[in-house]
Design a protein around this motif. Structure first.
Motif, short mmCIF file in Angstrom:
data_model
loop_
_atom_site.label_atom_id
_atom_site.label_comp_id
_atom_site.label_asym_id
_atom_site.label_seq_id
_atom_site.Cartn_x
_atom_site.Cartn_y
_atom_site.Cartn_z
N ASP A 27 -23.03 -8.86 -22.15
CA ASP A 27 -24.39 -9.40 -22.26
C ASP A 27 -24.47 -10.57 -23.24
N VAL A 28 -23.69 -10.47 -24.33
CA VAL A 28 -23.77 -11.45 -25.41
C VAL A 28 -22.37 -11.75 -25.91
N VAL A 29 -22.14 -13.02 -26.28
CA VAL A 29 -20.90 -13.42 -26.93
C VAL A 29 -21.23 -13.85 -28.36
N ILE A 30 -20.61 -13.18 -29.33
CA ILE A 30 -20.75 -13.58 -30.73
C ILE A 30 -19.53 -14.43 -31.08
N CYS A 31 -19.78 -15.63 -31.62
CA CYS A 31 -18.68 -16.57 -31.81
C CYS A 31 -18.85 -17.35 -33.10
N GLU A 32 -17.78 -18.01 -33.52
CA GLU A 32 -17.85 -18.90 -34.68
C GLU A 32 -18.51 -20.22 -34.30
N SER A 33 -18.26 -20.68 -33.08
CA SER A 33 -18.77 -21.97 -32.61
C SER A 33 -19.14 -21.86 -31.14
N THR A 34 -20.39 -22.11 -30.81
CA THR A 34 -20.79 -22.05 -29.40
C THR A 34 -20.06 -23.11 -28.59
N LYS A 35 -19.75 -24.24 -29.21
CA LYS A 35 -19.02 -25.29 -28.51
C LYS A 35 -17.65 -24.81 -28.07
N GLU A 36 -16.90 -24.18 -29.00
CA GLU A 36 -15.56 -23.72 -28.67
C GLU A 36 -15.60 -22.54 -27.70
N ALA A 37 -16.52 -21.62 -27.92
CA ALA A 37 -16.59 -20.44 -27.05
C ALA A 37 -16.98 -20.82 -25.62
N SER A 38 -17.99 -21.65 -25.49
CA SER A 38 -18.43 -22.04 -24.14
C SER A 38 -17.36 -22.87 -23.43
N LYS A 39 -16.62 -23.66 -24.19
CA LYS A 39 -15.52 -24.44 -23.61
C LYS A 39 -14.46 -23.52 -23.02
N LEU A 40 -14.11 -22.47 -23.76
CA LEU A 40 -13.13 -21.51 -23.27
C LEU A 40 -13.64 -20.79 -22.02
N LEU A 41 -14.87 -20.32 -22.08
CA LEU A 41 -15.42 -19.57 -20.95
C LEU A 41 -15.53 -20.45 -19.71
#
Length: 218
Positions: A27-41
């Motif tokens: 449901d939710v992704v907790i990350c250090e950086s939304t830029k890096e996390a969304s790039k990976l996903l």
């Protein structure tokens, strides 16, 4: 439920099928950086996720506010690269969830630490993980002086722009030891250097890099 999800340290494909399945369905992704996390996903065709940020600037109140979210929803915790909770603020969230009896599960994957050890070519049954040395000069010097008493293998890491500083520190305090330096593991520009400190400094082609340093045992 909180899943602690390891993400690639270099090559984007270096992620487990289980991790991708959890990232797809959470449901939710907790990350250090939304830029890096969304790039990976996005690289794996995963979009439309809800994100929360947990980084070095997060306050105790910020971290506490994430616990009810983990209790009520399926949450994936990721770092910018590697395994969350290892030298990053994710450890605080894991502790808080456990205190509130929120289930926490690990989703294993890439590890720069294990990568470093696997490249040593030497059996290392014991080592001291020192991690990040203090940034302030006096505290850093004291920490290095204490480390010179250690005969076991020592593993150090630091921010990319302190690469040269760290190697110069080793020259000053550990001139008689041998080293293994890994830079940009699992990336096209991966470099592995082994030997005395002068060889490492002489073989350096960049001012900064993602790195880990193994000081071989005496």
């Amino acid at each position: 439920m909180l899943y602690v999800v390891a993400t690639p340290i270099g090559d984007v494909s270096e992620i487990s099928l289980r991790a991708l399945e959890i990232l797809k369905n959470c449901d939710v992704v907790i990350c250090e950086s939304t830029k890096e996390a969304s790039k990976l996903l996005r690289a794996h065709g995963i979009t439309g996720k809800s994100y929360e940020v947990l980084d070095e600037h997060s306050t105790p109140e910020d971290k506490a506010a994430l616990v009810p979210l983990c209790a009520e929803k399926t949450v994936a915790l990721v770092s910018d690269c590697g395994t969350p909770g290892f030298c990053d603020p994710g450890a605080d969230l894991v502790r808080l969830c456990r205190q509130k009896n929120v289930p926490v599960k690990s989703v294993l994957g890439a590890s720069a630490l294990m990568g470093l050890l696997s490249l040593s070519g030497q059996r290392i049954d014991e080592f001291v993980f020192r991690g990040f040395l203090p940034a302030e000069n006096e505290a850093r010097a004291r920490a290095l002086k204490d480390l010179t008493k250690e005969k076991r293998a020592i593993i150090l890491m630091d921010t990319p722009y302190r690469l040269k500083k760290t190697l110069n520190d080793m020259k000053e305090h550990f001139a008689q030891r041998r080293f293994l330096l890994t830079m940009n593991l699992s990336q096209e520009e991966e470099i592995v250097l082994e030997g005395p400190i002068d060889k490492l400094i002489g073989g350096l082609k960049a001012d900064k890099a993602e790195f880990m340093l193994l000081v071989y045992p005496v």
